[in-house]
Design a protein around this motif. Structure first.
Motif, short mmCIF file in Angstrom:
data_model
loop_
_atom_site.label_atom_id
_atom_site.label_comp_id
_atom_site.label_asym_id
_atom_site.label_seq_id
_atom_site.Cartn_x
_atom_site.Cartn_y
_atom_site.Cartn_z
N LEU A 1 0.74 -1.28 -0.03
CA LEU A 1 0.12 0.03 0.10
C LEU A 1 1.14 1.44 0.00
CD1 LEU A 1 -2.90 1.44 0.22
CD2 LEU A 1 -2.39 1.31 2.53
N LEU A 2 1.13 1.87 -0.99
CA LEU A 2 1.61 3.53 -1.15
C LEU A 2 1.34 3.72 -0.06
CD1 LEU A 2 3.15 4.50 -2.61
CD2 LEU A 2 2.31 5.45 -4.05
N GLY A 3 1.97 5.08 0.60
CA GLY A 3 1.47 6.32 1.83
C GLY A 3 2.55 6.14 2.66
N MET A 4 2.33 7.07 3.82
CA MET A 4 3.69 6.73 4.71
C MET A 4 2.11 7.36 6.22
SD MET A 4 6.64 9.40 4.31
CE MET A 4 5.67 10.83 3.68
N LYS B 1 -1.90 13.77 -0.33
CA LYS B 1 -1.43 14.61 0.25
C LYS B 1 -1.05 16.06 -0.53
CE LYS B 1 3.63 14.03 -1.44
NZ LYS B 1 4.64 13.50 -1.25
N TYR C 1 -4.81 8.77 -1.76
CA TYR C 1 -3.91 7.66 -1.76
C TYR C 1 -5.39 6.65 -1.91
CZ TYR C 1 0.65 9.69 -0.56
OH TYR C 1 1.82 10.11 -0.65
N MET C 2 -5.06 5.70 -1.93
CA MET C 2 -6.01 4.29 -2.66
C MET C 2 -7.32 4.37 -1.20
SD MET C 2 -5.21 0.22 -2.24
CE MET C 2 -6.93 -0.62 -3.25
#
Lengths: 573, 573
Positions: free
Chosen positions: B6-9, B33, B43-44
């Protein structure tokens, strides 16, 4: 949905601005309405088709591990300045200032946005590979919007971006995406879409494929081999020319007064065009510097290949009175004009040619390129492929040119954007690396129009069941007749309860109007109930593509239609 | 979905630019973002939440007969010139020129586009009523974007437009839409949304309601009666003031040197603020003409009501040295300044007031408005409602002011747009008529953020099951343990096969990191598998809202979770 509530007009006359079938039928069928040059509103039927196409695309993108995200339409120009495209892209990029005088752009593609989204979030090799995609509105200020939804300025696009830690990993993913694209086109009803090698254009990067739907109204020219699987966009197709054998002759200056064009020189000197060494002259957009391309007289210059070779924009030079260049008589011998001089591979080792003598009214005959020019001549591939040409892959003279609509494209971008925008990750050894990108696009509206372009008859679109605006169209003729009304409405309710998508027409109009409207809407299954059919105890079921038509008992109609819908849907799974 | 892909911090620190809970958690949880002022990428997880909100909105719009369409983001300005809004709307409307020097705008609302779409297609009364809607990106160049997704410049909006042949029909439909909105807010997990009367602003039209989620961080001020169901946006709330009884006194000129503000005058003359006749001075934006509003000293001017009364834009006047207006000493007696002079209803019949004497350093006391002014004075309602004020509906002094976020709005537009853009239909008697419009908006991203604003704890969002990014979050602690891995992956597969949306975390991170990430993602059901739970033959099931936590046998876990998900979804049907 009841037809009498459906917003949109259907009519017979072809609007003056419509040239191609998809444009004609989508206007005449109440699918789209033109708002401005290359800008359209979608009525409900078109919106439903695009939603189904989008759902198919989503499924296939999710299946190859895609994460759906959303980027902005409006972006601060600073991102595009980072990548360098704020300067490098022409006026198709809309630029404006916001109320605070900040430079903004309208997104026409989202490489910058995806690097911005990912660069903080994917800092370790363990985050890789990944792919994100979005389905979103884009605006590209095309100089020539035309063909309805085929070439527009505002469009809905699926754009996907993958990130990798090695070229090999990118290539593996690129192949998976290629296959996903094949499934998408098959499932949306155009399995005949082919892929061709293509130019990566303003995207940068090296390897690229376009997915093309062959049709005479296509804007792209494709180079296809009849003997092997070679397929390429004309823009990048290598041109292989069979050598014409000829012996050396003596170089002779001949007077050719007022003979400037290829036709004139060939006629005057009684030689075939392929015996000429033709000069094609361009000017660079930047500094107006001349570029002279020598090429065999029967061939044309492929400007995309020339542009890619030079790495800059050029335009054809106009004849200039006040110039060191003797327009019409330019040749490679003692060419004193200040210019970039290039030779096409078709001239490699050529002998006994006719070429200009760089003075008004004179040509040389008997020109042999290697004998008569000083120093070694370097040749490059600048020629357009042509019908009957030699295939660069299998070597057979079986090249044909076809027209196609680009419905999708995939690019191996490399590290162009990650370097320019300084996106780095730490690899297993603790070293900083730039991720390698791929990008993958499909225009949703253009795909809808393309399907219409190849799936229609004289009366309207024939939508594949997988993307049809509705699955079933009930035509209740003379619905003022109580029996007709009862049968039709019961059928409508039964189908709706079973989850079938039904358009129900009970308007008090003639059979002619009702059927021509149904043809224009292109719903794949039609049920007709009329006093006549009810009298026979049946309704009539017809497929829009005319492959089936028959009576079904009123009681069995719902069940039959439900299984027909299922069967027809299964064709696209 | 696997968490490691999963992309994202996700992180602990509150970013400096984030002031409110939804902004903080949506940034810290890897939902959004920031790309530029008031512009975000999703994000997703956020994309999934908005898709679910959109699906609920679609269902409810379809249920009241809506037809989904799509309008362009970029429109030729000519449409906005037709309606008159190209001139009347300020710089929040983005205007630019395309490559052919044609004026274009970015759609911030689509009244013009819908009239353009419908005016040829709905020419007979039999086409009415109808409603079309779209869910689409809009851009509004807000001067003060803030609060994450609460006030942005680019946003996804559902905008719906209905067309009617009578005011009665519009009112009936308006009521149906009102109810659809109540269902939408209940189903998205914020049933506490209330509706208030509102200003129709730049939309034009008369009756309008806003749907408000009460929260202290809301930007709107609401006027709510504690004794009856009166609820209004401050912008349009009537201000009813209890009369303060006072007898006549003699009008007396008194020196009040350097006493200009209400506080100064009250202090100097030892009177309460409600004994003052205050002058509030504005300038018209168009011609800079002065507007002087006299109002009771304890009240403030509601600029929206003033603007609506004048029918034009105004701004507060700054003190001007070189002016006929004696700033600080303006009063209604012998006021010779060239100005539009207005009286608030709070001064109706008032006696024994202090007012400015229109000369520097002097006020009058004993001013009785009807006795001391020539001719009849007309009063209008220009005052801001206030805490403890009198309810205009029930008359009880039980008004309180609250803060709210506007999550939706509905307007009765009337024929403003159809007249301006000449959309007509033929009625049953063959006469031409202008259709009557309503319009109905919901901001999708703002609704998502608003839900987060009222559904969170100290650790992150608590998404309602109906719009949660995933339904179940599996935390596999120590997934290097073979048993943990087997149990967790079997559960993951079993839930996916049952159609449950699962986020699966098997990263090699500590329990602390894994749980705080899960809290930030806010998935409503969590399953924890660890060597400890597996040792007990169970997995742990927890609700994100902390209302339930318990062990379930490993074998029963999938079944239990599936029925819990169903149960929790049912709460929002």
């Amino acid at each position: 949905m009841r037809m009498n509530q459906l917003l949109g007009m259907r009519f017979k006359e072809t609007p003056a601005e419509c040239q191609i079938a998809s444009h004609i039928f989508m206007v005449r069928g109440g699918f789209i309405k033109n708002v401005g040059s290359g800008i359209f509103s979608l009525y409900m039927p078109a919106k439903r088709i695009t939603q189904k196409i989008e759902a198919i695309i989503r499924q296939e993108m999710d299946r190859i591990g895609g994460q759906e995200v959303l980027f902005p339409v409006v972006m601060p120009a600073v991102l595009w300045k980072e990548s360098g495209r704020y300067e490098s892209v022409g006026s198709e990029l809309v630029r404006f200032k916001d109320r605070n005088d900040v430079d903004m752009v309208l997104g026409m593609t989202h490489e910058e946005a995806v690097v911005h989204l990912a660069r903080d979030a994917a800092r370790s090799y363990i985050n890789y590979p990944f792919m994100v995609y979005q389905i979103q509105t884009k605006f590209r200020d095309e100089p020539r919007a035309r063909g309805g939804l085929i070439r527009v300025r505002e469009f809905t696009m699926k754009d996907a971006y993958s990130f990798h830690t090695s070229q090999k990993d990118l290539e593996g993913y690129y192949e998976r995406c290629y296959q996903a694209y094949e499934r998408i086109f098959a499932r949306t009803g155009v399995p005949e879409v082919i892929s061709v090698q293509s130019d990566s254009g303003m995207m940068g990067g090296k390897v690229a494929h376009e997915f093309m739907l062959l049709t005479d109204v296509g804007e792209d020219t494709l180079v296809v081999c009849g003997a092997c699987d070679y397929r390429s966009n004309m823009e990048v197709a290598e041109c292989v020319t069979a050598k014409t054998e000829a012996g050396d002759r003596e170089l002779t200056l001949v007077a050719t007064p007022r003979q400037k064009t290829i036709e004139e020189v060939c006629g005057f000197l009684q030689v075939a065009p392929d015996r000429l060494c033709k000069a094609v002259i361009y000017r660079k957009n930047t500094d107006n510097g001349a570029v002279i391309v020598f090429i065999r007289g029967d061939l044309d210059v492929n400007e995309t290949k020339l542009r890619n070779f030079l790495g800059e924009e050029i335009h054809p030079a106009e004849s200039e009175a006040d110039s060191a260049i003797a327009f019409g008589y330019v040749g490679p011998i003692q060419l004193n004009a200040k210019a970039t001089v290039l030779f096409d591979t078709s001239l490699m080792g050529a002998k006994n040619l006719v070429c200009g003598a760089n003075q008004d009214g004179f040509h040389y005959t008997g020109f042999s390129i290697e004998r008569d020019l000083d120093g070694p001549v370097r040749h490059h591939d600048f020629a357009k492929a042509y019908n009957g040409g030699v295939c660069p892959k299998c070597g057979k003279p079986d090249i044909t040119l076809k027209r196609g609509i680009e419905v999708g494209n995939i690019f191996q971008l490399g590290t162009n954007y990650t370097r320019a925008m300084d996106m780095q990750y730490t690899d297993q050894d603790g070293a900083s690396q730039y991720p390698i990108m791929g990008c993958y696009g499909i225009g949703v509206g253009r795909l809808m129009a393309s399907v219409c372009e190849v799936r229609h008859d004289a009366y309207g679109p024939i939508w594949p069941m997988s993307i049809a605006p509705w699955q079933v169209h009930i035509c209740a003729l003379r619905s003022d007749n109580g029996e007709v009304r009862t049968v039709a409405e019961e059928l409508y309710d039964a189908l709706l309860s079973a989850g079938v998508e039904v358009l129900y027409d009970d308007r008090p109009v003639s059979a002619g109007v009702m059927f021509s409207d149904a043809d224009l809407l292109g719903v794949p299954l039609r049920i007709v109930a009329s006093p006549k059919t009810i009298g026979r105890g049946v309704v009539e079921i017809t497929k829009r593509d005319k492959t089936f038509s028959g009576d079904v008992g009123m009681r069995d109609a719902a069940e039959t239609v439900i299984s027909l819908v299922k069967e027809m849907l299964d064709e696209y799974r």
